[in-house]
Design a protein around this motif. Structure first.
Motif, short mmCIF file in Angstrom:
data_model
loop_
_atom_site.label_atom_id
_atom_site.label_comp_id
_atom_site.label_asym_id
_atom_site.label_seq_id
_atom_site.Cartn_x
_atom_site.Cartn_y
_atom_site.Cartn_z
N PHE A 137 -1.35 -34.71 2.49
CA PHE A 137 -1.35 -36.17 3.03
C PHE A 137 0.23 -36.29 3.52
O PHE A 137 0.32 -36.83 4.74
N GLN A 138 1.20 -35.89 2.78
CA GLN A 138 2.60 -36.04 3.00
C GLN A 138 2.96 -35.22 4.61
O GLN A 138 3.44 -35.78 5.37
N PHE A 139 2.13 -33.94 4.60
CA PHE A 139 2.40 -32.89 5.48
C PHE A 139 1.92 -33.66 7.03
O PHE A 139 2.20 -33.63 7.93
N ALA A 140 0.55 -34.33 6.62
CA ALA A 140 -0.15 -35.12 8.09
C ALA A 140 0.67 -35.83 8.52
O ALA A 140 0.93 -36.29 9.89
N ILE A 145 4.21 -38.00 12.94
CA ILE A 145 5.52 -38.79 13.67
C ILE A 145 6.59 -37.75 13.93
O ILE A 145 7.10 -37.04 13.12
N GLN A 146 7.52 -38.21 15.03
CA GLN A 146 8.18 -37.05 15.50
C GLN A 146 9.68 -37.67 14.51
O GLN A 146 10.34 -38.63 14.74
N VAL A 147 10.00 -36.73 13.47
CA VAL A 147 10.99 -36.99 12.82
C VAL A 147 12.12 -35.93 12.97
O VAL A 147 11.88 -34.77 12.87
N LYS A 155 11.91 -27.68 11.31
CA LYS A 155 11.57 -28.16 12.34
C LYS A 155 10.49 -26.94 13.07
O LYS A 155 9.39 -27.21 13.50
N ARG A 156 10.89 -25.77 12.98
CA ARG A 156 9.84 -24.95 13.37
C ARG A 156 8.98 -24.41 12.71
O ARG A 156 7.74 -24.38 13.15
N GLN A 157 9.05 -24.60 11.21
CA GLN A 157 7.99 -24.48 10.48
C GLN A 157 6.78 -25.64 10.75
O GLN A 157 5.65 -25.40 10.66
N LEU A 158 7.36 -26.90 10.92
CA LEU A 158 6.48 -27.82 11.20
C LEU A 158 5.65 -28.02 12.42
O LEU A 158 4.27 -28.11 12.48
N GLU A 159 6.32 -27.23 13.36
CA GLU A 159 5.70 -26.91 14.59
C GLU A 159 4.55 -26.15 14.40
O GLU A 159 3.63 -26.05 15.04
N TYR A 162 1.68 -27.35 12.58
CA TYR A 162 0.90 -28.31 13.27
C TYR A 162 -0.09 -27.40 14.50
O TYR A 162 -1.24 -27.59 14.53
N THR A 163 0.54 -26.52 15.13
CA THR A 163 -0.27 -25.77 15.87
C THR A 163 -1.46 -25.11 15.24
O THR A 163 -2.70 -25.07 15.80
N GLU A 164 -1.13 -24.43 14.09
CA GLU A 164 -2.32 -23.80 13.34
C GLU A 164 -3.37 -24.61 13.05
O GLU A 164 -4.54 -24.39 13.24
N ILE A 165 -2.93 -26.10 12.63
CA ILE A 165 -3.92 -27.02 12.26
C ILE A 165 -4.75 -27.48 13.34
O ILE A 165 -5.98 -27.48 13.49
N TYR A 166 -3.93 -27.42 14.60
CA TYR A 166 -4.72 -27.61 15.88
C TYR A 166 -5.83 -26.73 16.12
O TYR A 166 -7.17 -27.13 16.71
N HIS A 167 -5.29 -25.57 16.06
CA HIS A 167 -6.23 -24.46 16.51
C HIS A 167 -7.45 -24.32 15.42
O HIS A 167 -8.62 -24.22 15.84
#
Length: 487
Positions: A137-140, A145-147, A155-159, A162-167
């Protein structure tokens, strides 16, 4: 008005072809504020909130969750080019955090921050953000939101996450599409039937696929599809299955993966059109056509035969109206029936079919009042069972009625009468064979509901037309049984 997604930049709308789900803004105060902050609508009025809808594309798994620890408890998938305001969201988090439900530490809120200040006021240092756990939940929330974090590693880990979740979300949609297409392959329909001739003949009664295509070409300009995701072929197939197998609407609906009401609509709207077209196959042939196709078993005494007639009954539900109940009661069948007069040409095709009459009406009366006598010409011979006592009426038209001999009080028939009756019965039996073919359509073996009686004439016409499309019960070179008798 169709529902449309309230997220800025999202153009999804609820349509018939859309497979998206649309959700209302939650009524629970805390969760509602989380949703409004996530979609950047914190200042909406109650009226706007009640009319708003959010599409399922903004959830990682494609649907919302009621579990506060689930990543889809709050929508989190948005177009990254449309950045949300951070200050209003974190102010709400700070005001509503308590105990074990605390999501972000209150130190991350700058109470002096103002949304009208420059972008520097929104900058948050690494010390301002504390990640309490790795719960989804916190990760989502953080991915939604762009923090701005100075630590490039986080920052890179979050990106990457997010990309992995998107795919994975795209993969999930593809799998769902594949499951749907796979299910469609196993749903009963024209795509399954057209490749199996034996199955096709069993469910339709038609002899070939070409006959089905020809029949569809006759009616396609006069009908419309009732269910949009079913083809014209499926609509015609539903009507033929209803006639041939006599299945209930629920049974057919289950096979085609639709609701029973659509089966009723298709049957009631398509059957009259089919009957009007295929009824053109039930024609009274000319004498020349009869002579050219006369089977060998009719030569001799029956060479001038133009028709073999008989009546058949179809059971119906008992009417509530007393008059209708009396008119349809058949003393012979001991039930309420509708009676039809059927005439076949010597070659075996149905050449005459009367309209439906109440079971109380006699065979003789139906023959006289159905218009059958208008078809006859001088010198014509008609074959019938001994129950048809209409010799005088046919004689007035110059026609001859031939029926098996009747004893009429005598102890027994003469040898000549026995031989003549036997020969007559052998050729007259073909009308029984044709009626037997009609009754192979199991809808005629069921008890017709009162609500469907008005369609019974169309049912009989359609079935008789289909029977005429099949091979005749009489072969051209059929021989009489008497030809095999010892002299």
């Amino acid at each position: 008005m169709p529902d449309s997604c309230c997220v800025i930049g999202c153009s999804n709308r609820r349509t018939r072809k859309s497979r998206l789900s649309f959700y209302r803004i939650p009524k629970a105060s805390n969760r509602r504020q989380l949703w409004l902050a996530a979609i950047n609508r914190p200042d909406w009025s109650s009226k706007n909130i009640s009319n708003a809808r959010l599409c399922s594309q903004h959830f990682i798994t494609g649907r919302r969750s009621k579990d506060p620890k689930h990543p889809d408890y709050v929508p989190s998938v948005f177009d990254r080019r449309k950045r949300l305001k951070v200050s209003s969201y974190y102010k709400f988090i700070a005001q509503n955090q308590s105990g074990s439900e605390k999501i972000l530490d209150s130190d991350c809120i700058d109470e002096t921050a103002d949304s009208t200040e420059t972008t520097n006021s929104n900058n948050m240092t690494e010390q301002n953000v504390q990640i309490l756990s790795q719960e989804p939940f916190q990760f989502a929330l953080l991915t939604a939101i762009q923090v701005q974090i100075n630590d490039e590693t986080i920052k890179r880990q979050l990106e990457q996450a997010y990309t992995e979740i998107y795919h994975k979300n795209e993969l999930l949609h593809d799998l769902r599409r594949q499951i749907f297409e796979t299910k469609r392959k196993y749903i009963f329909g024209w795509n399954n039937v057209q490749h199996d001739l034996k199955l096709f003949r069993f469910v339709t009664g038609l002899p070939t696929i070409e006959a089905f295509s020809w029949l569809l070409s006759l009616i396609v300009d006069n009908v419309t599809t009732v269910k949009k995701n079913l083809s014209y072929e499926d609509h015609l197939l539903i009507v033929l299955i209803k006639l041939k197998l006599g299945l209930t609407n629920i049974d057919i609906a289950y096979r085609f993966a639709i609701t029973p009401i659509f089966i009723s609509y298709i049957y009631n709207r398509w059957l009259p059109v089919i009957a009007a077209r295929i009824g053109q196959l039930i024609i009274w042939p000319s004498k020349q056509a009869i002579t050219e196709n006369m089977p060998a078993c009719f030569s001799g005494n029956y060479s001038h035969c133009v028709a073999i007639i008989d009546c058949t009954d179809i059971a119906i539900e008992r009417p509530s109206n007393l008059t209708a109940k009396a008119q349809t009661w058949s003393a012979y069948r001991h039930s309420n029936t509708i009676k039809y007069l059927i005439g076949i040409a010597p070659a075996g095709a149905v050449s005459f079919l009367s309209t439906g009459w109440g079971g109380k009406v006699s065979d003789n009366e139906i023959t006289l009042r159905s218009g059958f006598l208008d078809k006859l010409q001088k010198g014509d011979v008609v074959l019938a069972d001994r129950g048809f006592l209409i010799q005088k009426e046919l004689a007035s038209r110059g026609a001859i009625l031939k029926i098996p001999a009747v004893a009429k009080g005598r102890k027994q028939l003469s040898v000549k009468e026995v031989d003549t009756s036997r020969e007559l019965c052998h050729v007259r039996i073909y009308v029984e064979h044709v009626i037997g073919r009609l009754k192979k359509f199991k809808i005629l073996q069921t008890t017709i509901p009162i609500t469907q009686v008005q369609l019974l004439d169309d049912v009989m016409i359609t079935i008789a037309g289909i029977v005429n499309l099949n091979r005749s019960v009489v072969t051209k070179y059929a021989r009489t049984r008497s030809s095999h008798l010892p002299e």
